[in-house]
Motif scaffolding. Sequence first.
Motif, mmCIF file in Angstrom:
data_model
loop_
_atom_site.group_PDB
_atom_site.id
_atom_site.type_symbol
_atom_site.label_atom_id
_atom_site.label_comp_id
_atom_site.label_asym_id
_atom_site.label_seq_id
_atom_site.Cartn_x
_atom_site.Cartn_y
_atom_site.Cartn_z
ATOM 1 N N GLN A 3 40.117 32.280 74.754
ATOM 2 C CA GLN A 3 40.122 33.466 74.726
ATOM 3 C C GLN A 3 39.642 34.129 76.290
ATOM 4 N N LEU A 7 41.880 36.567 78.937
ATOM 5 C CA LEU A 7 41.301 37.598 79.552
ATOM 6 C C LEU A 7 41.308 37.522 81.096
ATOM 7 N N SER A 10 44.593 38.344 82.342
ATOM 8 C CA SER A 10 45.073 39.819 82.263
ATOM 9 C C SER A 10 44.236 40.647 83.298
ATOM 10 N N LEU A 119 39.317 40.697 71.663
ATOM 11 C CA LEU A 119 40.088 40.708 72.988
ATOM 12 C C LEU A 119 41.061 42.092 73.084
ATOM 13 N N ARG A 123 40.666 44.496 76.089
ATOM 14 C CA ARG A 123 41.832 44.901 76.782
ATOM 15 C C ARG A 123 41.948 46.447 77.039
ATOM 16 N N ALA A 132 43.807 46.351 83.251
ATOM 17 C CA ALA A 132 44.291 45.372 82.281
ATOM 18 C C ALA A 132 45.730 45.906 82.088
#
Length: 132
Positions: A3, A7, A10, A119, A123, A132
Amino acid sequence: MAQLRSLEASLAGGASRLVTVGPGSPEMAAAFRDEHSLQWAVLTDPDGAVFRAARMRRGLRSLLRLRAVGNGLRALRGGHRQSAVQGDPWQQGGALVFRATGALAYEARDLGAGDLLDLDALRTVLSELGDA
């Protein structure tokens, strides 16, 4: 870790940075970062001051929740195994996102052991902040 790796990918090129804070010693933080080949900062909070300031849950009740049992079963089905506990075994985590001004833009606190980050929510907040 998957996870957080997602992230981190991104965030590439943006102003935001991912930082992990753990309850162990500096040596434990360095070993954790090396073991998982992390590309972001892994900091340590051995006395729990940061966790308390962030109002993260801590204690036996968060470990004995039915939710924690379900999270453990999900992890086992996914091939993940609990290794030796390092640092404070009672400390739960979460996610905080701060604006450049220091103002809190997002907060999520784990209710029990093994909770996953949202997430999509992270985001969305990062996108609103332009990262992002």
